[in-house]
Design a protein around this motif. Structure first.
Motif, mmCIF file in Angstrom:
data_model
loop_
_atom_site.group_PDB
_atom_site.id
_atom_site.type_symbol
_atom_site.label_atom_id
_atom_site.label_comp_id
_atom_site.label_asym_id
_atom_site.label_seq_id
_atom_site.Cartn_x
_atom_site.Cartn_y
_atom_site.Cartn_z
ATOM 1 N N ASN A 11 0.654 -1.530 -0.053
ATOM 2 C CA ASN A 11 0.183 0.068 -0.128
ATOM 3 C C ASN A 11 1.312 1.201 -0.128
ATOM 4 O OD1 ASN A 11 -2.776 -1.632 0.303
ATOM 5 N ND2 ASN A 11 -2.395 -1.443 2.213
ATOM 6 N N GLY A 12 2.166 1.399 -0.557
ATOM 7 C CA GLY A 12 2.793 2.653 -0.568
ATOM 8 C C GLY A 12 3.486 3.424 0.818
ATOM 9 N N LEU A 13 3.509 2.545 1.636
ATOM 10 C CA LEU A 13 3.648 2.814 3.665
ATOM 11 C C LEU A 13 4.536 2.464 3.399
ATOM 12 C CD1 LEU A 13 -0.206 3.435 4.616
ATOM 13 C CD2 LEU A 13 1.175 4.663 3.959
ATOM 14 N N ALA A 14 5.770 2.874 4.216
ATOM 15 C CA ALA A 14 6.337 2.534 5.170
ATOM 16 C C ALA A 14 5.974 1.196 6.668
ATOM 17 C CB ALA A 14 7.508 3.606 5.477
ATOM 18 N N ASN A 15 7.088 0.753 6.865
ATOM 19 C CA ASN A 15 6.788 0.359 8.364
ATOM 20 C C ASN A 15 7.982 0.219 8.689
ATOM 21 O OD1 ASN A 15 6.066 -1.625 9.574
ATOM 22 N ND2 ASN A 15 6.562 -3.941 8.333
ATOM 23 N N VAL A 16 8.777 1.017 9.760
ATOM 24 C CA VAL A 16 10.224 1.260 9.763
ATOM 25 C C VAL A 16 10.154 0.609 11.174
ATOM 26 C CG1 VAL A 16 11.055 3.372 10.404
ATOM 27 C CG2 VAL A 16 9.593 3.306 8.416
ATOM 28 N N LYS A 17 10.684 -0.283 12.102
ATOM 29 C CA LYS A 17 11.144 0.072 12.776
ATOM 30 C C LYS A 17 12.325 0.932 13.252
ATOM 31 C CE LYS A 17 8.188 -3.885 12.497
ATOM 32 N NZ LYS A 17 6.648 -3.261 12.966
ATOM 33 N N ILE A 266 11.701 11.676 18.669
ATOM 34 C CA ILE A 266 11.208 10.619 19.000
ATOM 35 C C ILE A 266 9.807 10.565 19.200
ATOM 36 C CG2 ILE A 266 10.319 8.650 20.800
ATOM 37 C CD1 ILE A 266 12.686 8.629 22.401
ATOM 38 N N ASP A 267 9.145 11.953 19.471
ATOM 39 C CA ASP A 267 7.623 12.029 19.263
ATOM 40 C C ASP A 267 8.036 12.296 17.485
ATOM 41 O OD1 ASP A 267 6.988 11.574 22.157
ATOM 42 O OD2 ASP A 267 6.720 13.612 22.310
ATOM 43 N N TYR A 268 7.851 12.900 17.402
ATOM 44 C CA TYR A 268 8.121 13.406 16.110
ATOM 45 C C TYR A 268 8.265 11.786 14.932
ATOM 46 C CZ TYR A 268 8.686 15.582 11.351
ATOM 47 O OH TYR A 268 9.082 15.602 9.702
ATOM 48 N N THR A 269 9.098 10.677 15.463
ATOM 49 C CA THR A 269 9.193 9.893 14.789
ATOM 50 C C THR A 269 8.035 8.887 14.728
ATOM 51 O OG1 THR A 269 9.630 8.227 15.810
ATOM 52 C CG2 THR A 269 11.885 10.004 15.117
ATOM 53 N N LEU A 270 7.841 8.621 15.503
ATOM 54 C CA LEU A 270 5.838 8.171 16.119
ATOM 55 C C LEU A 270 4.941 8.730 15.756
ATOM 56 C CD1 LEU A 270 6.299 7.318 19.736
ATOM 57 C CD2 LEU A 270 6.720 5.840 17.682
ATOM 58 N N SER A 271 5.813 9.743 15.013
ATOM 59 C CA SER A 271 3.504 10.612 14.612
ATOM 60 C C SER A 271 3.970 10.621 13.130
ATOM 61 C CB SER A 271 4.024 11.769 15.118
ATOM 62 O OG SER A 271 5.190 12.813 13.706
ATOM 63 N N LYS A 272 5.173 9.681 12.616
ATOM 64 C CA LYS A 272 4.240 8.808 11.153
ATOM 65 C C LYS A 272 3.688 7.839 11.420
ATOM 66 C CE LYS A 272 7.753 12.076 9.496
ATOM 67 N NZ LYS A 272 7.459 12.749 8.023
ATOM 68 N N GLU A 273 2.768 7.225 9.688
ATOM 69 C CA GLU A 273 2.775 5.724 9.635
ATOM 70 C C GLU A 273 3.432 4.925 9.852
ATOM 71 O OE1 GLU A 273 -1.120 5.804 7.361
ATOM 72 O OE2 GLU A 273 -0.219 7.098 6.312
ATOM 73 N N ASN A 274 2.995 4.032 10.565
ATOM 74 C CA ASN A 274 3.770 2.540 10.722
ATOM 75 C C ASN A 274 5.464 2.530 11.046
ATOM 76 O OD1 ASN A 274 1.364 1.146 9.781
ATOM 77 N ND2 ASN A 274 2.374 1.722 7.525
ATOM 78 N N VAL A 275 5.638 3.535 12.386
ATOM 79 C CA VAL A 275 7.186 3.256 12.891
ATOM 80 C C VAL A 275 6.412 2.469 14.477
ATOM 81 C CG1 VAL A 275 8.618 5.098 13.917
ATOM 82 C CG2 VAL A 275 7.630 5.824 11.618
ATOM 83 N N GLU A 276 7.632 1.646 14.617
ATOM 84 C CA GLU A 276 7.459 0.869 16.288
ATOM 85 C C GLU A 276 8.917 0.927 16.304
ATOM 86 O OE1 GLU A 276 5.969 -3.452 17.709
ATOM 87 O OE2 GLU A 276 6.460 -2.654 15.562
ATOM 88 N N TYR A 277 8.971 1.258 17.638
ATOM 89 C CA TYR A 277 10.202 0.966 17.989
ATOM 90 C C TYR A 277 10.243 -0.540 18.824
ATOM 91 C CZ TYR A 277 11.701 5.532 18.177
ATOM 92 O OH TYR A 277 12.373 6.649 17.808
ATOM 93 N N ILE A 278 11.570 -0.878 18.497
ATOM 94 C CA ILE A 278 11.606 -2.501 19.074
ATOM 95 C C ILE A 278 13.019 -2.845 18.879
ATOM 96 C CG2 ILE A 278 10.358 -2.901 16.757
ATOM 97 C CD1 ILE A 278 12.768 -4.072 15.591
ATOM 98 N N GLY A 279 13.664 -3.821 20.306
ATOM 99 C CA GLY A 279 14.823 -4.431 19.924
ATOM 100 C C GLY A 279 15.554 -5.434 19.334
ATOM 101 N N SER A 280 16.371 -5.811 19.994
ATOM 102 C CA SER A 280 17.037 -6.899 18.797
ATOM 103 C C SER A 280 16.779 -8.326 19.191
ATOM 104 C CB SER A 280 18.868 -6.734 19.396
ATOM 105 O OG SER A 280 18.742 -7.284 20.361
ATOM 106 N N GLU A 281 16.277 -8.157 19.627
ATOM 107 C CA GLU A 281 14.963 -9.530 19.733
ATOM 108 C C GLU A 281 14.332 -9.704 18.941
ATOM 109 O OE1 GLU A 281 14.118 -13.173 23.193
ATOM 110 O OE2 GLU A 281 13.189 -10.963 23.311
#
Length: 469
Positions: A11-17, A266-281
């Motif tokens: 759908n043309g959307l980034a999925n950023v981890k 961090i707030d700015y990055t999370l204002s984008k669609e499909n951005v999630e903060y994850i661990g290395s696991e």
């Protein structure tokens, strides 16, 4: 860091981890504890997951000081290990330079396992990832990490490089020296510049279903305008513990200002669609390299593509290191289950003194007998021998692997003879050649050279292969 995955967009959307990681190391400067606590509280208010790679002595310092408040705030975050004493000499590269691979792995484990045990005990959870202290990298480290059950190497070291992509090396997923990196610098205009850089990365990920951004800091950076270890251990100096000096501090108000800036970023990055903060696991769980057996037809296909250039290959939707190819060819010829296995590279290479080998035609059944021997081990994981005894002559591991490939590709039987193939380990080109490491980290003696570490790093590219996502 940005890892662009070769997948089709959805759908043309980034999925950023986003992997936001911190090297928690200053066990001397008291104010570094307060900046760590404030950083954790800032992240927890936003429910953002961080990765905290912690030095053993730092964990013990927090325990001695009774900082249960810090450990409580860290409970929801991922823990990694960042060596026992970090910059106190000799650092790992210094003492591992004099070791081989197997004995170096044992030496590293003996020196470092106490810090890991303390970290696990004090934090109350396992360490998922590891990163070296400064530029103090060495290949023997990987055998100890594998033995400890740490699956991910997370850092920004540049000695092993694979086109800016994540890779497997030494049996660990390496998220280091990746194609892109971003960081909000702790300067007056850092926030606006970081927003612009993130926008560029986010736009470049719009065609990718999954992409990774990795950002790193040291918690002490927010409290200090210099580093604690430079004040005590620079250029090989070992300041006695009773004379340790804290790092120079930032002016009053800067800590709060830059923590607030990072929070707003961090707030700015999370204002984008499909951005999630994850661990290395979680990043490891996204890697899709298969681990099960392969079909005989795939082994034949791999063998046909070797010739005299041995390196990693991608086939059948899977990634194979040179060592895994050796194990598959060996298992194919010996009639074993076709399961690729991790084998560490040998102790020496074809250029080693006294390493001359035989040449000419050898019998296939002699090759099989040579392969049936028990391989040496490094901390419980098999390691390739330097040479194999084949029909009365010594054959190097690279040459034998290339020769096995020819036997399989040509469909030769036990009574047939095959010309020994002189091969080259092409994956070794992904390890650096420069052994002058002193200028690369202020803690090293300025003229430090590490030719043995460089040599062994190339030998361990037997284990190198691309990670697939």
């Amino acid at each position: 860091m940005l890892i662009v995955m070769p997948w089709k967009a959805v759908n043309g959307l980034a999925n950023v981890k986003v992997m936001l990681w911190f090297d928690v190391e200053d066990y001397i400067t008291p104010q570094a504890q307060e900046s760590l606590l404030a950083l954790l509280r800032m992240l927890n208010r936003r429910n953002v997951k961080g990765i905290f790679k912690i030095v053993g002595e730092k964990a013990r310092r927090l325990e001695r000081d009774g900082r249960t408040d810090i450990w409580a705030e860290m409970s929801g975050h991922e823990i990694g290990y960042h060596t026992d004493m970090h910059s106190e000499h000799p650092v790992s590269t210094e003492y591992l330079e004099r070791c081989g691979f197997r004995d170096g792995a044992v030496e590293y484990e003996a020196r470092e396992r106490g810090g890991l045990a303390d970290l696990r005990r004090i934090a109350g959870k396992p360490a998922i990832c590891f990163g070296q202290a400064g530029y103090a990298w060495a290949p023997q480290t990987y055998a100890a990490l594998k033995h400890w059950g740490i699956p991910v190497y997370l850092d920004d070291h540049d000695h092993i490089r694979l086109d800016g992509r994540p890779f497997w090396y030494g049996g660990l997923l390496n998220l280091t020296n990746l194609r892109g990196t971003m960081r909000m610098e702790l300067v007056a205009d850092g926030l606006e510049k970081a927003k612009e850089q993130f926008d560029e990365l986010y736009a470049s990920l719009a065609s990718e279903p999954v992409g990774f951004v990795s950002i790193y800091y040291h918690p002490c950076e927010f409290a200090c305008r210099g580093f604690w270890d430079a004040a005590n251990f620079a250029r090989g100096r070992n300041t006695p513990r009773e004379e340790w000096r804290p790092a120079p501090l930032r002016p009053e108000g800067e800590t709060e200002r830059y923590l607030d800036m990072l929070g707003r970023f961090i707030d700015y990055t999370l204002s984008k669609e499909n951005v999630e903060y994850i661990g290395s696991e979680q990043a490891l769980a996204l890697e899709r390299s298969g681990t099960g057996p392969v079909e005989p037809s795939l082994v034949k296909e791999l063998a046909a593509g070797i010739g005299n250039a041995l390196g990693f290959r991608i086939a059948g939707g899977r990634s194979f290191s040179a060592a895994e190819l050796h194990s598959l060819f060996r298992r194919y010829l010996l009639g074993m289950e076709l399961l690729p296995e991790l084998l560490y590279g040998p102790e020496a290479d074809a250029a080693a003194p006294g390493a001359e080998v035989g040449a000419g035609a050898i019998r296939v059944d002699d090759v099989k007998r040579a392969l049936a021997v028990e391989y040496p081990e490094a901390l419980g994981t098999p390691q390739l021998p330097e040479t194999f005894e084949v029909g009365g002559v010594r054959v190097h591991a690279v040459d034998l692997t290339c020769t096995m490939a020819r036997i399989i590709a040509d469909g030769l039987g036990d009574g047939d003879r095959v010309e020994l193939v002189r091969g080259a380990l092409e994956s070794a080109k992904h390890a650096g050649d420069d052994d002058l490491w002193g200028p690369r980290w202020i803690i090293f003696p300025e003229e430090l050279r590490v030719p043995n570490v460089v040599r062994m790093s190339k030998l361990q590219t037997w284990t190198l292969k691309p990670a697939l996502f």
